[in-house]
Design a protein around this motif. Structure first.
Motif, PDB file in Angstrom:
ATOM      1  N   MET A   1       0.887  -1.053  -0.039  1.00  0.00           N
ATOM      2  CA  MET A   1       0.119   0.091   0.074  1.00  0.00           C
ATOM      3  C   MET A   1       0.970   1.359  -0.058  1.00  0.00           C
ATOM      4  SD  MET A   1      -3.053   0.886   2.627  1.00  0.00           S
ATOM      5  CE  MET A   1      -4.373   0.207   1.948  1.00  0.00           C
ATOM      6  N   ALA A   2       0.510   2.253  -1.008  1.00  0.00           N
ATOM      7  CA  ALA A   2       1.320   3.404  -0.928  1.00  0.00           C
ATOM      8  C   ALA A   2       1.632   4.176   0.202  1.00  0.00           C
ATOM      9  CB  ALA A   2       0.910   4.186  -2.172  1.00  0.00           C
ATOM     10  N   GLU A   3       0.597   4.396   1.060  1.00  0.00           N
ATOM     11  CA  GLU A   3       0.522   5.253   2.241  1.00  0.00           C
ATOM     12  C   GLU A   3       1.300   4.534   2.971  1.00  0.00           C
ATOM     13  OE1 GLU A   3      -2.802   3.821   1.379  1.00  0.00           O
ATOM     14  OE2 GLU A   3      -2.942   5.327  -0.204  1.00  0.00           O
ATOM     15  N   ASP A   4       1.481   3.172   3.370  1.00  0.00           N
ATOM     16  CA  ASP A   4       2.443   2.537   4.433  1.00  0.00           C
ATOM     17  C   ASP A   4       3.810   3.094   4.085  1.00  0.00           C
ATOM     18  OD1 ASP A   4       0.303   1.365   5.443  1.00  0.00           O
ATOM     19  OD2 ASP A   4       0.736  -0.446   4.547  1.00  0.00           O
ATOM     20  N   MET A   7       4.651   5.950   6.740  1.00  0.00           N
ATOM     21  CA  MET A   7       4.276   5.712   7.882  1.00  0.00           C
ATOM     22  C   MET A   7       5.317   5.556   8.944  1.00  0.00           C
ATOM     23  SD  MET A   7       1.489   2.814   9.682  1.00  0.00           S
ATOM     24  CE  MET A   7       2.718   1.883   9.599  1.00  0.00           C
ATOM     25  N   ASN A   8       5.400   6.117  10.150  1.00  0.00           N
ATOM     26  CA  ASN A   8       6.380   6.094  10.975  1.00  0.00           C
ATOM     27  C   ASN A   8       5.796   5.654  12.234  1.00  0.00           C
ATOM     28  OD1 ASN A   8       8.011   7.272  13.183  1.00  0.00           O
ATOM     29  ND2 ASN A   8       9.233   7.643  11.612  1.00  0.00           N
ATOM     30  N   GLN A   9       6.094   4.513  12.654  1.00  0.00           N
ATOM     31  CA  GLN A   9       5.725   3.849  13.868  1.00  0.00           C
ATOM     32  C   GLN A   9       5.841   4.751  15.210  1.00  0.00           C
ATOM     33  OE1 GLN A   9       4.147   0.982  14.571  1.00  0.00           O
ATOM     34  NE2 GLN A   9       4.190   0.618  12.217  1.00  0.00           N
ATOM     35  N   SER A  10       6.797   5.516  15.515  1.00  0.00           N
ATOM     36  CA  SER A  10       7.118   6.298  16.596  1.00  0.00           C
ATOM     37  C   SER A  10       5.996   7.307  16.550  1.00  0.00           C
ATOM     38  CB  SER A  10       8.429   6.996  16.533  1.00  0.00           C
ATOM     39  OG  SER A  10       9.275   5.956  16.766  1.00  0.00           O
TER      40      SER A  10
END
Length: 113
Positions: A1-4, A7-10
């Motif tokens: 998925m492009a949005e992932d 994404m930054n977990q912190s």
């Protein structure tokens, strides 16, 4: 998925903590409770809380964490800005009680007459 890709977990943890704290604005949470709720390590939660505190979004009192008033201030500012937009771009309804009801969008040129 492009949005992932971005994404930054912190950052996601910090956002989840804000939502969790805001869900009970009068409650103070022990860090252990937040660790359990977030299903993350104590270090990860502590770092996220410290970053939120620096930004003024969370506050710590005697080891207990709560949402900070800054969140309400931001929300109030957004509501005020939206109200100003409505006053600027909407015409009042004739005969509206208090003159606070608007129904017709107008451009700035139309408003100037």
């Amino acid at each position: 998925m492009a949005e992932d890709k971005y994404m930054n977990q912190s950052q996601q943890l910090a956002l989840a903590l804000v939502e969790h704290l805001a869900g009970a604005p009068l409650k103070r949470f022990a860090i252990g409770d937040l660790v359990a709720a977030m299903d993350r390590s104590r270090d990860q939660v502590f770092r996220a809380l410290q970053n939120l505190a620096v930004a003024g979004w969370a506050q710590e009192h005697n080891g207990q964490w709560a949402i900070a008033p800054r969140i309400t201030q931001l929300s109030d500012q957004v509501r005020l800005d939206i109200a100003r937009l409505h006053e600027h771009y909407l015409l009042p309804v004739d005969g509206a009680a208090g003159g606070g009801q608007y129904t017709q969008w107008v451009t700035t040129r139309q408003r100037r007459g």
